[in-house]
Write a protein that holds these residues in place. Structure first.
Motif: not given
Length: 229
Positions: A206-211, A160, A164, A156, A203-204
């Motif tokens: 990476t945030s979706l990736s974390e979820l 990320l 980037k 994970s 940011l969107a």
């Protein structure tokens, strides 16, 4: 607000995501191959894998990107000239970017997967073989699922960082999100607006990736029991 460049930035974001996913596929394949080589009994394979991870992790990403893109063009055209091809061949920036990022993060995933394989108790494989499974059945049904659970947190994090890192492909001419933002910023003289929009898009993603990885983590943890506090 974006002076009509919204659609262009979203197209660039889709291309950026395509670079990231393609690079991840290459990185995972190289990571598994590298981990297998390091864990094998072959000294030559282990030494080759160690050389690969040392070089890829030791040279800056931007330097490798420029070496692959410009050096790759020279090599391709030199080979083409030797076989009688006279026209100049341009290396596609998408291909160069994907290969470079994939090779870089393949080195990091080599160590991730190697550690994850070592975290799986050897008795699991021995038990699978004792039950009559073949070596490949043991790997696919016993070792890999457990290895994935151990590797997922580092995988994970690497994803990320890889996502980037796609920003550097703009330097070799790929019309990705960063390059489109640069063109829009130059035309409107509002760099803060467009680079801020790029930051929000990253940011969107990476945030979706974390979820997504949090959901995957829960899936691979099914059937395991947490240690009592």
């Amino acid at each position: 607000m974006l002076h009509g460049y919204t659609a262009s930035l979203l197209e660039g974001a889709a291309l950026t995501l395509g670079v990231a996913l393609s690079s991840l596929a290459i990185a995972v394949a190289l990571g598994l191959a590298g981990a297998s080589a390091k864990l094998s009994r072959s000294r030559a394979a282990g030494a080759l894998a160690s050389l690969y991870t040392t070089v890829m992790r030791g040279v800056p990403d931007l330097v490798l990107m420029l070496l692959v893109f410009f050096g790759g063009q020279l090599a391709v055209n030199e080979i083409a000239a030797r076989v009688g091809h006279e026209d100049y061949i341009d290396v596609d920036p998408f291909v160069a970017g994907v290969l470079t990022i994939g090779f870089i993060f393949g080195a990091y995933l080599t160590e991730t997967f190697r550690g994850a394989f070592l975290a799986v108790p050897a008795g699991q494989r021995e038990a699978a073989l004792a039950f009559g499974m073949t070596r490949w059945q043991s790997l696919a049904h016993v070792e890999l699922p457990q290895m994935l659970r151990h590797a997922l947190p580092a995988l994970s994090n690497n994803w990320l960082v890889l996502l980037k890192s796609t920003a550097i492909v703009s330097v070799i001419g790929l019309n990705d999100m960063m390059q489109r933002a640069g063109h829009a910023a130059g035309a409107t003289r509002e760099p803060f607006v467009f680079y801020g929009a790029v930051a929000l898009l990253y940011l969107a993603m990476t945030s979706l990736s974390e979820l997504g990885f949090a959901w995957l983590g829960r899936r691979v943890a099914v059937g395991t029991r947490s240690a009592a506090p």
